[in-house]
Design an enzyme around this catalytic site. Sequence first.
Site, PDB file in Angstrom:
ATOM      1  N   GLY A  43       0.840  -1.185   0.000  1.00 52.62           N
ATOM      2  CA  GLY A  43       0.000   0.000   0.000  1.00 52.62           C
ATOM      3  C   GLY A  43       0.875   1.234   0.000  1.00 52.62           C
ATOM      4  CE1 TYR A  44       3.423   2.883  -3.997  1.00 54.56           C
ATOM      5  CE2 TYR A  44       1.477   1.507  -4.194  1.00 54.56           C
ATOM      6  CZ  TYR A  44       2.785   1.797  -4.548  1.00 54.56           C
ATOM      7  OH  TYR A  44       3.446   0.992  -5.437  1.00 54.56           O
ATOM      8  CG  LEU A  45       2.464   5.073   4.464  1.00 54.11           C
ATOM      9  CD1 LEU A  45       3.737   5.111   5.295  1.00 54.11           C
ATOM     10  CD2 LEU A  45       1.234   5.048   5.360  1.00 54.11           C
TER      11      LEU A  45
END
Length: 157
Positions: free
Chosen positions: A28-30
């Site tokens: 996932g991407y912050l």
Amino acid sequence: MKEIERKFLVTSNSFLSESTTSYRIVQGYLNTDPERTVRIRIKGTKGYITIKGKGNVSGTTRFEWEKEIALSEAEQLLLLCEEGVIDKIRHEIPLGNHCFEVDVFAGVNDGLIVAEVELQTENESFERPDWLGEEVTGQVRYYNAYLSATPFKDRQP
């Protein structure tokens, strides 16, 4: 801290018989800002945090910094990520002096198969396996950060 890679679509599943290693990746991407992305990844049983910079004009080269973190930390950080988690199986296929990483996407990106090869220089030559299709290096729509927000299935006719 520089990544040089080329990316291709895959035309058949014949790469599976050449795979020496396979494992699941969930990421996932912050942050998915085009100037920099911050990714959390669970690769098999290990956790990682990665920061990638904007690519050069060809999309072949960009800054990349990666650090292994505890699996429990990666699991907690995934809960903070932007919507749209990537789920895929990666197959490693050695060929000549290189190793192709072929990602078979699942979930909302099911049907997409992409191969990457890391290079030492942008102009380095490499063997092209028969299953390697159209080059998509630098095409943002095939970046994982883009796929997390705009799933492959949503782009099908």
